[in-house]
Enzyme design. Structure first.
Site, PDB file in Angstrom:
ATOM      1  CE  LYS A   1      40.751  38.807  45.402  1.00  0.00           C
ATOM      2  NZ  LYS A   1      39.964  37.878  44.549  1.00  0.00           N
TER       3      LYS A   1
ATOM      4  NE  ARG B   1      37.363  36.350  50.404  1.00  0.00           N
ATOM      5  CZ  ARG B   1      38.454  36.104  49.677  1.00  0.00           C
ATOM      6  NH1 ARG B   1      39.592  36.707  49.930  1.00  0.00           N
ATOM      7  NH2 ARG B   1      38.389  35.247  48.713  1.00  0.00           N
TER       8      ARG B   1
ATOM      9  NE  ARG C   1      43.660  30.061  40.983  1.00  0.00           N
ATOM     10  CZ  ARG C   1      43.041  30.892  41.809  1.00  0.00           C
ATOM     11  NH1 ARG C   1      43.479  32.114  41.947  1.00  0.00           N
ATOM     12  NH2 ARG C   1      41.994  30.489  42.486  1.00  0.00           N
TER      13      ARG C   1
ATOM     14  NE  ARG D   1      43.550  28.865  45.467  1.00  0.00           N
ATOM     15  CZ  ARG D   1      43.204  30.138  45.599  1.00  0.00           C
ATOM     16  NH1 ARG D   1      44.055  31.083  45.260  1.00  0.00           N
ATOM     17  NH2 ARG D   1      42.030  30.474  46.065  1.00  0.00           N
TER      18      ARG D   1
ATOM     19  NE  ARG E   1      37.403  30.381  45.971  1.00  0.00           N
ATOM     20  CZ  ARG E   1      38.441  30.229  45.155  1.00  0.00           C
ATOM     21  NH1 ARG E   1      38.606  29.086  44.515  1.00  0.00           N
ATOM     22  NH2 ARG E   1      39.305  31.200  45.002  1.00  0.00           N
TER      23      ARG E   1
HETATM   24  P1  AP5 Z   1      44.195  35.235  40.091  1.00  0.00           P
HETATM   25  O1  AP5 Z   1      45.077  36.414  39.916  1.00  0.00           O
HETATM   26  O2  AP5 Z   1      44.773  34.034  40.792  1.00  0.00           O
HETATM   27  O3  AP5 Z   1      42.791  35.670  40.726  1.00  0.00           O
HETATM   28  P2  AP5 Z   1      42.417  36.122  42.203  1.00  0.00           P
HETATM   29  O4  AP5 Z   1      41.450  37.237  42.074  1.00  0.00           O
HETATM   30  O5  AP5 Z   1      43.649  36.350  43.023  1.00  0.00           O
HETATM   31  O6  AP5 Z   1      41.664  34.802  42.641  1.00  0.00           O
HETATM   32  P3  AP5 Z   1      41.721  33.984  44.006  1.00  0.00           P
HETATM   33  O7  AP5 Z   1      41.054  32.656  43.696  1.00  0.00           O
HETATM   34  O8  AP5 Z   1      43.089  33.889  44.592  1.00  0.00           O
HETATM   35  O9  AP5 Z   1      40.829  34.836  44.872  1.00  0.00           O
HETATM   36  P4  AP5 Z   1      40.035  34.455  46.073  1.00  0.00           P
HETATM   37  O10 AP5 Z   1      39.725  35.798  46.528  1.00  0.00           O
HETATM   38  O11 AP5 Z   1      38.862  33.566  45.919  1.00  0.00           O
HETATM   39  O12 AP5 Z   1      41.020  33.485  46.870  1.00  0.00           O
HETATM   40  P5  AP5 Z   1      41.919  33.724  48.156  1.00  0.00           P
HETATM   41  O13 AP5 Z   1      43.176  33.002  47.957  1.00  0.00           O
HETATM   42  O14 AP5 Z   1      41.956  35.192  48.480  1.00  0.00           O
HETATM   43  O15 AP5 Z   1      43.665  34.794  38.632  1.00  0.00           O
HETATM   44  C1  AP5 Z   1      42.851  33.644  38.452  1.00  0.00           C
HETATM   45  C2  AP5 Z   1      43.272  32.918  37.157  1.00  0.00           C
HETATM   46  O16 AP5 Z   1      42.935  33.720  36.022  1.00  0.00           O
HETATM   47  C3  AP5 Z   1      44.770  32.643  37.032  1.00  0.00           C
HETATM   48  O17 AP5 Z   1      44.960  31.436  36.367  1.00  0.00           O
HETATM   49  C4  AP5 Z   1      45.313  33.804  36.181  1.00  0.00           C
HETATM   50  O18 AP5 Z   1      46.457  33.417  35.468  1.00  0.00           O
HETATM   51  C5  AP5 Z   1      44.122  34.081  35.260  1.00  0.00           C
HETATM   52  N1  AP5 Z   1      43.964  35.472  34.921  1.00  0.00           N
HETATM   53  C6  AP5 Z   1      44.077  36.548  35.756  1.00  0.00           C
HETATM   54  N2  AP5 Z   1      43.796  37.685  35.092  1.00  0.00           N
HETATM   55  C7  AP5 Z   1      43.467  37.318  33.815  1.00  0.00           C
HETATM   56  C8  AP5 Z   1      43.044  38.038  32.662  1.00  0.00           C
HETATM   57  N3  AP5 Z   1      42.884  39.368  32.687  1.00  0.00           N
HETATM   58  N4  AP5 Z   1      42.762  37.347  31.538  1.00  0.00           N
HETATM   59  C9  AP5 Z   1      42.877  36.015  31.520  1.00  0.00           C
HETATM   60  N5  AP5 Z   1      43.269  35.255  32.569  1.00  0.00           N
HETATM   61  C10 AP5 Z   1      43.564  35.910  33.711  1.00  0.00           C
HETATM   62  O19 AP5 Z   1      41.032  33.048  49.292  1.00  0.00           O
HETATM   63  C11 AP5 Z   1      40.890  31.629  49.378  1.00  0.00           C
HETATM   64  C12 AP5 Z   1      40.023  31.294  50.599  1.00  0.00           C
HETATM   65  O20 AP5 Z   1      40.671  31.758  51.816  1.00  0.00           O
HETATM   66  C13 AP5 Z   1      38.637  31.960  50.638  1.00  0.00           C
HETATM   67  O21 AP5 Z   1      37.676  31.221  49.905  1.00  0.00           O
HETATM   68  C14 AP5 Z   1      38.357  31.971  52.151  1.00  0.00           C
HETATM   69  O22 AP5 Z   1      37.951  30.718  52.623  1.00  0.00           O
HETATM   70  C15 AP5 Z   1      39.724  32.268  52.759  1.00  0.00           C
HETATM   71  N6  AP5 Z   1      39.953  33.722  52.941  1.00  0.00           N
HETATM   72  C16 AP5 Z   1      40.892  34.492  52.302  1.00  0.00           C
HETATM   73  N7  AP5 Z   1      40.804  35.786  52.705  1.00  0.00           N
HETATM   74  C17 AP5 Z   1      39.793  35.828  53.602  1.00  0.00           C
HETATM   75  C18 AP5 Z   1      39.191  36.890  54.356  1.00  0.00           C
HETATM   76  N8  AP5 Z   1      39.626  38.160  54.261  1.00  0.00           N
HETATM   77  N9  AP5 Z   1      38.151  36.576  55.165  1.00  0.00           N
HETATM   78  C19 AP5 Z   1      37.699  35.310  55.277  1.00  0.00           C
HETATM   79  N10 AP5 Z   1      38.213  34.265  54.605  1.00  0.00           N
HETATM   80  C20 AP5 Z   1      39.247  34.521  53.776  1.00  0.00           C
END
Ligand code: AP5
Length: 217
Positions: A13, A87, A126, A159, A170
């Site tokens: 994402k 989410r 990552r 992270r 997660r």
């Molecule tokens: P990346 O692009 O970083 O993936 P992502 O989908 O953004 O993953 P996140 O870990 O950021 O998502 P998340 O939803 O768990 O975390 P968030 O920060 O929102 O890609 C991942 C890796 O793969 C990278 O190294 C990239 O280079 C590689 N990659 C990408 N595409 C690729 C491809 N096609 N091929 C190969 N490699 C690839 O949330 C963190 C925490 O915050 C949550 O756990 C929760 O506690 C809290 N939180 C956030 N939002 C909410 C909400 N709305 N409600 C409640 N709690 C929340």
């Protein structure tokens, strides 16, 4: 344009939101990045969110909805891409209410589909830039100089919630609470789905094909 990008942790994402905002001139509103900024600044919200984030659970809806409604209100009129929000079905309903009270609605929903087995490798490899938020992978998306951000040379970091046990939690949280959000949107809106296990460039190409086709329609 107002876009929501859905997908499991590690689906890409953040990676694709950054490419979309660069090309389309939209604002990237990432709930995870906003929470990490609040934590780094030591705010009350950041302190409250910390234990949930570090254990792979969701931060309570009321905190997130308020935080994201403020971010959306402050975004430029050109539009935004939401990353990590909504989410839960409750967050999606609250988002609908907040947008309709401002006379707005979501234009497009993009869903990145991926198997859990692919996610584990992506998350543990990552690395991200603490300064500009650029995201890399030690095997798949390497920076030009190992360990340094291509954009500003800052040392890349891992992270804390990318530890394997936390990633597993997660993913469980995603399947229980976030997958139903896709069904919620499929009931009323067109959801465009992408195979996120392909390379990042292939996924981006498909996303831009869809965006271009919609712009011409
Ligand atoms: P990346 O692009 O970083 O993936 P992502 O989908 O953004 O993953 P996140 O870990 O950021 O998502 P998340 O939803 O768990 O975390 P968030 O920060 O929102 O890609 C991942 C890796 O793969 C990278 O190294 C990239 O280079 C590689 N990659 C990408 N595409 C690729 C491809 N096609 N091929 C190969 N490699 C690839 O949330 C963190 C925490 O915050 C949550 O756990 C929760 O506690 C809290 N939180 C956030 N939002 C909410 C909400 N709305 N409600 C409640 N709690 C929340």
């Amino acid at each position: 344009m107002r876009i929501i990008l859905l997908g499991a942790p590690g689906a890409g994402k953040g990676t694709h939101c950054k490419r979309i905002v660069e090309k389309c001139g939209l604002e990237h509103l990432s709930s995870g990045d906003i929470l990490r900024k609040e934590r780094a600044e030591g705010t009350e919200l950041g302190k409250e969110a910390q234990s949930y984030m570090d254990s792979g659970q969701l931060v309570p809806d009321e905190l997130i909805v308020k935080m994201m409604a403020k971010a959306i209100r402050n975004a430029p009129e050109t539009g935004w891409v939401l990353d990590g929000f909504p989410r839960t079905v409750n967050q999606a309903q609250e988002l609908d209410k907040a947008l309709s009270s401002d006379g707005q609605s979501v234009d497009l929903i993009l869903n990145l589909k991926i198997d859990d087995s692919v996610v584990m490798d992506r998350m543990t490899g990552r690395r991200s830039c603490p300064k500009c938020g650029a995201v890399y992978h030690i095997k798949n998306l390497k920076p030009r100089v190992e360990g340094e951000c291509d954009k500003d040379g800052t040392e890349l970091v891992q992270r804390p919630d990318d530890e394997p046990e936390v990633v597993k939690k997660r993913l469980d949280t995603y399947h229980e609470q976030t997958e139903p959000v896709v069904g919620f949107y499929k009931n009323g809106k067109k959801v465009y789905e992408f195979d996120a296990s392909k390379s990042a460039d292939e996924v981006s190409a498909k996303i831009f094909e869809t965006l271009d086709a919609l712009a011409k329609a």
